[in-house]
Design a protein around this motif. Sequence first.
Motif, PDB file in Angstrom:
ATOM      1  N   GLY A 146      32.697  33.858 -15.102  1.00 18.19           N
ATOM      2  CA  GLY A 146      32.174  32.642 -14.474  1.00 18.19           C
ATOM      3  C   GLY A 146      31.506  33.006 -13.159  1.00 18.19           C
ATOM      4  N   VAL A 147      30.861  32.012 -12.556  1.00 21.68           N
ATOM      5  CA  VAL A 147      30.168  32.278 -11.293  1.00 21.68           C
ATOM      6  C   VAL A 147      31.198  32.364 -10.164  1.00 21.68           C
ATOM      7  CG1 VAL A 147      28.549  31.335  -9.611  1.00 21.68           C
ATOM      8  CG2 VAL A 147      28.047  31.160 -12.045  1.00 21.68           C
ATOM      9  N   ILE A 148      31.060  33.400  -9.345  1.00 21.12           N
ATOM     10  CA  ILE A 148      31.965  33.564  -8.207  1.00 21.12           C
ATOM     11  C   ILE A 148      31.285  32.967  -6.971  1.00 21.12           C
ATOM     12  CG2 ILE A 148      33.260  35.224  -6.797  1.00 21.12           C
ATOM     13  CD1 ILE A 148      34.060  35.202  -9.798  1.00 21.12           C
ATOM     14  N   PRO A 149      31.944  32.003  -6.313  1.00 16.56           N
ATOM     15  CA  PRO A 149      31.354  31.428  -5.105  1.00 16.56           C
ATOM     16  C   PRO A 149      31.097  32.524  -4.073  1.00 16.56           C
ATOM     17  CG  PRO A 149      33.474  30.382  -5.625  1.00 16.56           C
ATOM     18  CD  PRO A 149      33.270  31.458  -6.625  1.00 16.56           C
ATOM     19  N   SER A 150      29.888  32.537  -3.522  1.00 17.18           N
ATOM     20  CA  SER A 150      29.470  33.690  -2.723  1.00 17.18           C
ATOM     21  C   SER A 150      28.924  33.280  -1.373  1.00 17.18           C
ATOM     22  CB  SER A 150      28.350  34.445  -3.453  1.00 17.18           C
ATOM     23  OG  SER A 150      28.721  34.762  -4.763  1.00 17.18           O
ATOM     24  N   TYR A 151      29.032  34.172  -0.441  1.00 20.79           N
ATOM     25  CA  TYR A 151      28.281  34.023   0.804  1.00 20.79           C
ATOM     26  C   TYR A 151      27.288  35.174   0.877  1.00 20.79           C
ATOM     27  CZ  TYR A 151      26.798  32.372   5.211  1.00 20.79           C
ATOM     28  OH  TYR A 151      26.007  31.836   6.185  1.00 20.79           O
ATOM     29  N   LEU A 152      26.005  34.829   0.926  1.00 23.75           N
ATOM     30  CA  LEU A 152      24.953  35.853   0.975  1.00 23.75           C
ATOM     31  C   LEU A 152      24.351  35.899   2.372  1.00 23.75           C
ATOM     32  CD1 LEU A 152      22.988  35.047  -2.339  1.00 23.75           C
ATOM     33  CD2 LEU A 152      25.118  36.322  -2.039  1.00 23.75           C
ATOM     34  N   CYS A 153      24.444  37.061   3.002  1.00 19.98           N
ATOM     35  CA  CYS A 153      23.771  37.256   4.288  1.00 19.98           C
ATOM     36  C   CYS A 153      22.346  37.740   4.031  1.00 19.98           C
ATOM     37  CB  CYS A 153      24.508  38.306   5.112  1.00 19.98           C
ATOM     38  SG  CYS A 153      26.195  37.843   5.540  1.00 19.98           S
ATOM     39  N   GLU A 154      21.505  37.546   5.034  1.00 23.64           N
ATOM     40  CA  GLU A 154      20.100  37.883   4.818  1.00 23.64           C
ATOM     41  C   GLU A 154      19.777  39.310   5.277  1.00 23.64           C
ATOM     42  OE1 GLU A 154      15.753  36.139   5.895  1.00 23.64           O
ATOM     43  OE2 GLU A 154      17.409  34.727   5.814  1.00 23.64           O
ATOM     44  N   PRO A 155      19.209  40.107   4.368  1.00 23.17           N
ATOM     45  CA  PRO A 155      18.809  41.467   4.765  1.00 23.17           C
ATOM     46  C   PRO A 155      17.502  41.435   5.564  1.00 23.17           C
ATOM     47  CG  PRO A 155      18.240  41.073   2.469  1.00 23.17           C
ATOM     48  CD  PRO A 155      18.906  39.813   2.959  1.00 23.17           C
TER      49      PRO A 155
END
Length: 389
Positions: free
Chosen positions: A356-365
């Motif tokens: 399933g989809v894992i809730p994520s925090y994406l930082c910006e490169p």
Amino acid sequence: MKKKLLSMILATTMVAATLAGCGSSAETAAPAEETTEEAPAEDAAAEDTAEAPAEDTAADTAAAGGKIGVAMPTKDLQRWNQDGSNMEAQLVEAGYEVDLQYASNDIATQVSQIENMINSGCELLVIASIDGDSLGTVLEQAKEKNIPVIAYDRLIMNSDAVTYYATFDNYMVGTKQGEYIKEQLDLDNADGPFNLEIVTGDPGDNNARFFYGGAMDVLQPYIDEGKLVVKSGQIDFETVATANWATETAQSRMDAIISANYADGTQLDAVLCSNDSTALGVTNSLEANYTGEWPIITGQDCDKPNVKNMIDGKQSMSIFKDTRTLASKVVEMVDAIMQGGEAPVNDTETYDNGTGVIPSYLCEPVFADASNYKELLIDSGYYTEADIQ
Ligand code: BGC
């Protein structure tokens, strides 16, 4: 409380999305109080969850602390040392005890380190996996003990024990690399054709597929129309992968590519390298074997030898992923979970780990090259001038 806490986390499918980016240096120094304020005890998602009683959260806020296991893949690559030490420092500052382990890129070592963390009382695990597919069994034990797991930087695949994922936007890393090659060669206007070679990362690292995918979404159309030519014919992911992201492996593959395709002085125009350790191998190989005009070379991480190479004109660009930023975001997530709340996330669609989809925090490169490295790396205190001389 922990049982309740975890069942709340697992049962809650709706996650609070924060729109905030992940980049300010003020945030980098995020104090514990700021995180506490952000612990979303009162947000909509928490309210939806009958099992999250307000008293529990309040009690835990007062008794912050506990032992956090942090499993990193290797000390060989500079970035993981910085990830580990930044996270340790920030977790300790926020009142946690930290068990930080490095596994020398050996899967069995990482599995046993995680097992020890589980058995020695860690209440939450932060794991940057060596091989995303190899932790399912050990993480079953974490799940049985209701220990939340944050996959750090690399997604852990095919395990329903993974609670959250924190990373940089891996697809964006790839598109930035691809766009750079596109712009530097002026692919929309120049006649070409231009010669390109491709070197990506470890096939067991889910990130490698995102880096490759992002870059190829930009470059593949030009390959299809013949404006970019991959003379080695090595294009598909499995063929251009580099086991363990090893510099030596990238170097020897490039040696073979040069001797078969470019030894007669044929011009190589660009090498798409997914990260700095592979870019270093390619650069070493070119220095030893290649006589044409120096090609565009991409990278990622801003490792010290690569920053030196950028300054010397041997590597064109890198992607800066400020590990202090990711570390402070993860500390914020840890703190929120440990206090019975939900971790901040900003992506609930992209990263499906097979369960399933894992809730994520994406930082910006961030794009880095010889023109902006001073501001990004020196002025921000990430490196000293001496580090990169
Ligand atoms: C990371 C990169 C790193 C590579 C090799 C990837 O998972 O996202 O930053 O260069 O691993 O360690």
